[in-house]
Design a protein around this motif. Structure first.
Motif, short mmCIF file in Angstrom:
data_model
loop_
_atom_site.label_atom_id
_atom_site.label_comp_id
_atom_site.label_asym_id
_atom_site.label_seq_id
_atom_site.Cartn_x
_atom_site.Cartn_y
_atom_site.Cartn_z
N ASN A 4 0.83 -1.22 0.00
CA ASN A 4 0.00 0.00 0.00
C ASN A 4 0.86 1.26 0.00
OD1 ASN A 4 -2.26 -1.52 -0.03
ND2 ASN A 4 -2.85 -1.16 2.10
N ILE A 356 -13.63 -12.28 7.54
CA ILE A 356 -12.47 -12.37 6.64
C ILE A 356 -12.44 -13.78 6.05
CG2 ILE A 356 -9.96 -12.23 6.44
CD1 ILE A 356 -9.91 -10.36 8.80
N TRP A 389 -5.26 -6.80 9.96
CA TRP A 389 -6.38 -6.27 9.19
C TRP A 389 -7.05 -5.12 9.97
CZ3 TRP A 389 -8.44 -8.49 4.51
CH2 TRP A 389 -7.69 -9.58 4.03
N ARG A 390 -7.52 -4.12 9.24
CA ARG A 390 -8.21 -2.97 9.85
C ARG A 390 -9.67 -2.99 9.42
NH1 ARG A 390 -5.79 2.74 8.49
NH2 ARG A 390 -6.38 2.03 6.39
N CYS A 391 -10.54 -2.73 10.38
CA CYS A 391 -11.98 -2.73 10.10
C CYS A 391 -12.38 -1.41 9.44
CB CYS A 391 -12.76 -2.92 11.40
SG CYS A 391 -14.51 -3.19 11.15
N THR A 392 -13.11 -1.50 8.33
CA THR A 392 -13.59 -0.31 7.63
C THR A 392 -15.09 -0.10 7.82
OG1 THR A 392 -13.89 -1.59 5.58
CG2 THR A 392 -11.78 -0.46 5.89
N LYS A 397 -16.60 -5.73 7.38
CA LYS A 397 -15.70 -5.28 6.31
C LYS A 397 -14.32 -4.95 6.87
CE LYS A 397 -19.26 -3.65 3.11
NZ LYS A 397 -19.75 -2.52 2.29
N TRP A 398 -13.31 -5.59 6.30
CA TRP A 398 -11.93 -5.44 6.76
C TRP A 398 -11.00 -5.31 5.56
CZ3 TRP A 398 -10.95 -5.92 12.16
CH2 TRP A 398 -12.06 -6.29 12.91
N GLU A 399 -9.88 -4.57 5.76
CA GLU A 399 -8.87 -4.46 4.71
C GLU A 399 -7.50 -4.78 5.30
OE1 GLU A 399 -8.81 -0.48 3.24
OE2 GLU A 399 -7.81 0.35 5.02
N LEU A 400 -6.64 -5.36 4.47
CA LEU A 400 -5.30 -5.69 4.93
C LEU A 400 -4.53 -4.41 5.23
CD1 LEU A 400 -3.43 -8.09 5.46
CD2 LEU A 400 -2.67 -7.94 3.09
N TYR A 401 -3.95 -4.35 6.41
CA TYR A 401 -3.31 -3.12 6.89
C TYR A 401 -1.78 -3.24 6.93
CZ TYR A 401 -2.11 0.54 10.33
OH TYR A 401 -1.56 1.61 10.99
#
Length: 548
Positions: A4, A356, A389-392, A397-401
């Motif tokens: 990222n 996830i 992972w961070r929660c959006t 809903k989670w995205e790799l952090y």
């Protein structure tokens, strides 16, 4: 590596502290010039570390003494090894031919120079010798070694033709296999124990032996590094046995063969049923009121599984006035799991859906809050890295952090903050032939959930042994005390019991904990194990394995 748009530094797992001490001068006492995998691993690690100087391999032709074994034991040990302990040859990274890296000295007991003092040994000026065979060096020479003659306990459980390490534990159905690292200082002094560890037994003595020897390298290297860094040999609290078990007789070997055949047949049947999707490990959840310090599983209420939703590794998380539970989720016949979430409603769980999912297995959804952010660090050891992972959009809903420890097999990792510092505890599998996440706990000082700075603990692995090492939930801070749930893997069962460990001291150089409580699967009928605990807001949850 980049992720990222951000740069992440590949962590170094070896302690990078500098030492002004000269390298330890080490000799290895063996019975022949043919080396097992674990010995090659040991040589490799010694050559890789500038704190050590492997001065010589000492070959003792009489190192097995007059100890003899029955022909039946020799035959059974050979077949057992071929069937259940076969492993690929270890390929060293730091040497091609060990004779090019160190001196070989052949000792001869008939030589008066050896029995009365050998110039070849004396000129080496060794700091210590590691004995790998039953007979050691002359007592008078051992007394001249600053740190003595070291031996792992399995060194005494062998003859020239057979190895019976792990045999007695299989026959007796022992809950664990013990390994000790002992020291002899010579001069008639009693032996001391440097360190010890307990491991979950296998169904085969040969497999027990091979597994123990691989783990022994880890225990031995940790204690050698401790000695190299401090210049002081500190003994453990255990006592060293000077009366090792002798070889089993013919009747004992015959009983072992019958038991081994029965165990191997049962194991093969279970494996076939598992591959066919007929047999699946079924876990159930229990919940009640209580904290990590005080909870009574006998009073817990079961939150039972469904055929299409078997739940394990539960983590509680309070958000917006509700209590949520994140868990490993799979169905009967599945070969991998995903992370799902539900809302606790009275004595039940209202499923909310997958949180996830991945093409590989996911478990241990350690969920935590940092500032305004909500994060999760699930187990992703099949990806050979740790993922944050961070929660959006809570909770689905989670995205790799962030990622860390790329290339390493890490399981059941947890983060916590203590006195302004972030710490990561992870169960790494440092292995050649036997991947095992239950035997080593590694600690790292980190910079928080970004994991862009990782400093390994000086004494990694800080905990060794399958009865205490593997994490079984998050670390809790309560009334100034720090608690770590851990798994108690014993009786050949993964997840047999659950410990509550209290971390008493934690710094970059020291890690010390003690077990204050152990829970075994006797609190409800029909249980075969329990291996995870979490608590939040006065409520706790744990999982338990149902008997098949």
């Amino acid at each position: 590596m980049r992720f990222n748009g951000k740069v992440y530094v590949q962590p170094v797992l070896e302690w990078t502290g500098k030492s002004n001490r000269p390298p330890l001068r080490i000799g290895i006492l063996v019975g022949s010039e043919s080396f097992e995998n674990w010995e090659l691993q040991l040589f490799d690690r010694l050559f890789a570390d500038p704190r050590f100087d492997l001065k010589a391999v000492l070959i003792h032709p009489g190192g097995y003494g007059q100890r003899s074994t029955t022909p039946l034991l020799g035959l059974v040990a050979k077949v057992d090894r071929l069937l259940f302990a076969r492993q690929p040859a270890y390929r060293p990274s730091y040497f091609d031919d060990i004779r090019q890296r160190t001196e070989f000295i052949r000792l001869d007991e008939a030589d008066r120079a050896y029995t009365n003092g050998s110039p070849a040994l004396e000129r080496l000026r060794l700091d210590l010798v590691l004995r790998t065979i039953p007979r050691g060096l002359p007592d008078a020479f051992v007394a001249t070694l600053p740190f003595g003659e070291w031996a792992l306990t399995f060194a005494d459980l062998r003859s020239r033709t057979a190895d019976w390490c792990g045999f007695a534990e299989v026959v007796a159905g022992s809950p664990t296999m013990q390994i000790g690292l002992n020291v002899n200082h010579g001069g008639g002094k009693p032996f001391g124990q440097i360190a010890s560890a307990a491991f979950n037994p296998k169904f085969s003595a040969a497999r027990n032996s091979a597994f123990l020897k691989e783990k022994a390298v880890i225990l031995l290297m940790r204690e050698l590094r401790r000695l190299a860094d401090t210049g002081s040999l500190t003994l453990g609290h255990g006592t060293a046995s000077t009366d090792p078990a002798g070889p089993p007789d013919t009747a004992e070997v015959a009983r072992y063969v019958v038991g081994l055949a029965r165990a191997a047949t049962s194991r093969a049947t279970r494996e076939l049923r598992r591959k066919a999707g007929i047999e699946t490990a079924v876990w159930t959840l229990f919940s009640g009121a209580g904290s990590v310090e005080r909870f009574d599983p006998h009073l817990a209420v079961e939150l039972p599984p469904a055929k299409d939703s078997i739940k394990a590794d539960p983590f509680l998380f309070r958000h917006g006035g509700d209590c949520y539970v994140f868990y490993e989720n799979y169905a009967v016949g599945d070969h991998k799991a995903h992370i799902a979430v539900g809302r606790l409603k009275g004595d039940g769980i209202e499923p909310l859906g997958p949180a996830i999912e991945s093409t590989s297995h996911l478990s241990f959804p350690f969920v935590f809050r940092n500032g305004k952010g909500i994060f999760m660090m699930p187990e992703t050891h099949q990806e050979k890295r740790i993922e944050i992972w961070r929660c959006t959009d809570f909770p689905l809903k989670w995205e790799l952090y962030a990622t860390a420890l790329d290339g390493y097999s890490a399981a059941d990792s947890t983060l916590f903050r203590r006195k302004g510092k972030w710490w990561l505890l992870s169960n790494l599998s440092d292995h050649h032939a036997y991947e095992d996440h239950c035997s080593e706990l590694h600690a790292f000082e980190v910079d928080g959930p970004r994991l862009s700075r990782i400093v390994p603990h000086a004494r990694n692995p800080v905990v060794i042994g399958s009865t205490v090492a593997r994490n079984a939930g998050r670390v809790f801070a309560s009334h100034g005390r720090l608690f770590r749930p851990s798994q108690n893997n014993a009786y050949g069962i993964y997840g047999y019991g659950l410990n509550i460990m209290e971390i008493q001291e934690l710094s970059r150089e020291v890690y010390r904990e003690t077990c204050i409580r152990t829970i075994i699967p006797d609190f409800k009928p029909g249980l075969a194990g329990c291996h995870h605990f979490d608590a939040a807001g006065g409520r706790y949850i744990l999982d338990a394995r149902l008997s098949s």
